[in-house]
Design a protein around this motif. Structure first.
Motif, PDB file in Angstrom:
ATOM      1  N   LEU A   1      21.521  -9.478  -7.524  1.00 46.85           N
ATOM      2  CA  LEU A   1      20.131  -9.756  -7.848  1.00 46.85           C
ATOM      3  C   LEU A   1      19.789 -11.175  -7.420  1.00 46.85           C
ATOM      4  CD1 LEU A   1      17.479  -8.773  -9.069  1.00 46.85           C
ATOM      5  CD2 LEU A   1      18.254  -9.667 -11.276  1.00 46.85           C
ATOM      6  N   SER A   2      18.947 -11.273  -6.423  1.00 53.53           N
ATOM      7  CA  SER A   2      18.496 -12.571  -5.932  1.00 53.53           C
ATOM      8  C   SER A   2      17.379 -13.090  -6.815  1.00 53.53           C
ATOM      9  CB  SER A   2      17.986 -12.440  -4.497  1.00 53.53           C
ATOM     10  OG  SER A   2      17.417 -13.659  -4.077  1.00 53.53           O
ATOM     11  N   LYS A   3      17.395 -14.372  -7.046  1.00 55.33           N
ATOM     12  CA  LYS A   3      16.334 -15.015  -7.829  1.00 55.33           C
ATOM     13  C   LYS A   3      15.261 -15.624  -6.918  1.00 55.33           C
ATOM     14  CE  LYS A   3      18.615 -15.231 -12.040  1.00 55.33           C
ATOM     15  NZ  LYS A   3      18.790 -13.852 -12.383  1.00 55.33           N
ATOM     16  N   GLU A   4      15.469 -15.492  -5.604  1.00 53.14           N
ATOM     17  CA  GLU A   4      14.491 -16.022  -4.649  1.00 53.14           C
ATOM     18  C   GLU A   4      13.176 -15.258  -4.779  1.00 53.14           C
ATOM     19  OE1 GLU A   4      14.893 -18.675  -2.780  1.00 53.14           O
ATOM     20  OE2 GLU A   4      16.986 -18.963  -3.346  1.00 53.14           O
ATOM     21  N   LYS A   5      12.102 -15.869  -4.306  1.00 55.87           N
ATOM     22  CA  LYS A   5      10.768 -15.265  -4.441  1.00 55.87           C
ATOM     23  C   LYS A   5      10.233 -14.685  -3.128  1.00 55.87           C
ATOM     24  CE  LYS A   5      10.471 -16.453  -8.742  1.00 55.87           C
ATOM     25  NZ  LYS A   5      11.246 -15.588  -9.577  1.00 55.87           N
ATOM     26  N   GLU A   6      10.572 -15.296  -2.016  1.00 55.59           N
ATOM     27  CA  GLU A   6      10.063 -14.851  -0.719  1.00 55.59           C
ATOM     28  C   GLU A   6      10.998 -13.825  -0.098  1.00 55.59           C
ATOM     29  OE1 GLU A   6       7.091 -15.770   0.522  1.00 55.59           O
ATOM     30  OE2 GLU A   6       6.800 -16.931  -1.321  1.00 55.59           O
ATOM     31  N   ARG A   7      10.397 -12.847   0.575  1.00 56.44           N
ATOM     32  CA  ARG A   7      11.134 -11.728   1.154  1.00 56.44           C
ATOM     33  C   ARG A   7      12.330 -12.162   2.010  1.00 56.44           C
ATOM     34  NH1 ARG A   7      10.702  -6.447   2.398  1.00 56.44           N
ATOM     35  NH2 ARG A   7      11.347  -5.818   4.478  1.00 56.44           N
ATOM     36  N   ASN A   8      12.108 -13.039   2.966  1.00 53.04           N
ATOM     37  CA  ASN A   8      13.208 -13.428   3.849  1.00 53.04           C
ATOM     38  C   ASN A   8      14.257 -14.246   3.115  1.00 53.04           C
ATOM     39  OD1 ASN A   8      14.131 -12.875   6.514  1.00 53.04           O
ATOM     40  ND2 ASN A   8      13.972 -15.073   6.914  1.00 53.04           N
ATOM     41  N   ASP A   9      13.829 -15.066   2.156  1.00 52.04           N
ATOM     42  CA  ASP A   9      14.783 -15.834   1.347  1.00 52.04           C
ATOM     43  C   ASP A   9      15.651 -14.888   0.514  1.00 52.04           C
ATOM     44  OD1 ASP A   9      13.741 -18.195   2.353  1.00 52.04           O
ATOM     45  OD2 ASP A   9      12.399 -18.509   0.643  1.00 52.04           O
ATOM     46  N   ILE A  10      15.062 -13.815   0.028  1.00 54.25           N
ATOM     47  CA  ILE A  10      15.821 -12.805  -0.723  1.00 54.25           C
ATOM     48  C   ILE A  10      16.891 -12.195   0.169  1.00 54.25           C
ATOM     49  CG2 ILE A  10      15.675 -10.489  -1.756  1.00 54.25           C
ATOM     50  CD1 ILE A  10      12.861 -11.371  -2.821  1.00 54.25           C
ATOM     51  N   ARG A  11      16.518 -11.837   1.388  1.00 56.51           N
ATOM     52  CA  ARG A  11      17.464 -11.207   2.316  1.00 56.51           C
ATOM     53  C   ARG A  11      18.627 -12.148   2.650  1.00 56.51           C
ATOM     54  NH1 ARG A  11      15.001 -10.593   7.001  1.00 56.51           N
ATOM     55  NH2 ARG A  11      16.500  -9.070   7.733  1.00 56.51           N
ATOM     56  N   ILE A  12      18.313 -13.410   2.897  1.00 57.68           N
ATOM     57  CA  ILE A  12      19.349 -14.410   3.182  1.00 57.68           C
ATOM     58  C   ILE A  12      20.250 -14.594   1.967  1.00 57.68           C
ATOM     59  CG2 ILE A  12      19.738 -16.882   3.628  1.00 57.68           C
ATOM     60  CD1 ILE A  12      17.115 -16.752   5.351  1.00 57.68           C
ATOM     61  N   ASP A  13      19.663 -14.667   0.801  1.00 54.82           N
ATOM     62  CA  ASP A  13      20.422 -14.842  -0.431  1.00 54.82           C
ATOM     63  C   ASP A  13      21.358 -13.649  -0.678  1.00 54.82           C
ATOM     64  OD1 ASP A  13      21.068 -16.355  -2.753  1.00 54.82           O
ATOM     65  OD2 ASP A  13      19.687 -15.161  -3.961  1.00 54.82           O
ATOM     66  N   LEU A  14      20.859 -12.434  -0.448  1.00 55.12           N
ATOM     67  CA  LEU A  14      21.696 -11.248  -0.628  1.00 55.12           C
ATOM     68  C   LEU A  14      22.866 -11.241   0.357  1.00 55.12           C
ATOM     69  CD1 LEU A  14      18.953  -8.516  -1.235  1.00 55.12           C
ATOM     70  CD2 LEU A  14      20.571  -9.438  -2.929  1.00 55.12           C
ATOM     71  N   ALA A  15      22.612 -11.658   1.593  1.00 61.84           N
ATOM     72  CA  ALA A  15      23.698 -11.741   2.575  1.00 61.84           C
ATOM     73  C   ALA A  15      24.743 -12.747   2.110  1.00 61.84           C
ATOM     74  CB  ALA A  15      23.149 -12.123   3.953  1.00 61.84           C
ATOM     75  N   HIS A  16      24.291 -13.880   1.597  1.00 61.75           N
ATOM     76  CA  HIS A  16      25.231 -14.893   1.116  1.00 61.75           C
ATOM     77  C   HIS A  16      26.041 -14.372  -0.084  1.00 61.75           C
ATOM     78  CE1 HIS A  16      26.925 -18.864   0.782  1.00 61.75           C
ATOM     79  NE2 HIS A  16      26.711 -18.820  -0.514  1.00 61.75           N
ATOM     80  N   MET A  17      25.366 -13.681  -0.996  1.00 60.19           N
ATOM     81  CA  MET A  17      26.083 -13.099  -2.134  1.00 60.19           C
ATOM     82  C   MET A  17      27.123 -12.080  -1.663  1.00 60.19           C
ATOM     83  SD  MET A  17      23.403 -12.598  -5.252  1.00 60.19           S
ATOM     84  CE  MET A  17      21.794 -12.608  -4.523  1.00 60.19           C
ATOM     85  N   ALA A  18      26.778 -11.335  -0.632  1.00 65.73           N
ATOM     86  CA  ALA A  18      27.723 -10.358  -0.075  1.00 65.73           C
ATOM     87  C   ALA A  18      28.963 -11.071   0.469  1.00 65.73           C
ATOM     88  CB  ALA A  18      27.052  -9.532   1.018  1.00 65.73           C
TER      89      ALA A  18
END
Length: 160
Positions: free
Chosen positions: A131-148
């Motif tokens: 679960l990303s806490k980011e607000k913007e769509r692309n920031d969410i995608r980057i955050d999810l990749a990093h969590m992965a």
């Protein structure tokens, strides 16, 4: 996104003579793209699939239509099939699959920023809820990749 984690992942894979593949929906190839930044990655990274649509999930990674109808694309069941099938299709030791919701609205009753991640090692499946806490769509995608990457590195250190 810092490259150190991708370097460490690729180094571990190469040192242990392991190969990896990806099946990405919400991250649309970011995971494999960032792994590919590491020099020498071709010794470990065999390839991957961007399976943004349900059609691509079925056509490229053999996800069953019934899985998508019964559980949805953003489900544990879907990422398990994605990871296991990608491992078999690309003949790798490890595969990583992710499917989620980058927004801007709730999808499949999953909140914005939510994703399922599955890491398949040979035929053993490890599933994570992210679960990303980011607000913007692309920031969410980057955050999810990093969590992965973080989950993959942690798992590699446990099993190698």
């Amino acid at each position: 996104m810092a490259n150190y984690i991708q370097n460490e992942i690729i180094d571990l894979l190469i040192k242990n003579n392991l190969t990896i593949s990806t099946a990405e929906s919400v991250t649309a190839g970011m995971i494999s793209s960032y792994l590919a930044r590491v020099p020498g990655c071709s010794k470990a990274l065999k390839g991957g699939f961007v399976v943004y649509s349900n059609y691509a999930k079925m056509k490229l990674c053999n996800v069953k239509k019934s899985t998508l109808e019964n559980f949805g694309a953003i489900s544990k069941e879907c990422v398990e099939e994605l990871a296991l099938n990608t491992n078999k299709i690309l003949d790798t030791d490890i595969s990583i699959a992710i499917s989620g919701n980058a927004g801007p609205v709730c999808d499949e009753n999953k909140p914005v920023g939510f994703a399922y991640l599955c890491i398949c090692v040979i035929d053993k499946l490890y599933v994570y809820e992210l679960l990303s806490k980011e607000k913007e769509r692309n920031d969410i995608r980057i955050d999810l990749a990093h969590m992965a990457y973080e989950e993959l590195l942690k798992l590699l250190k446990e099993i190698i």
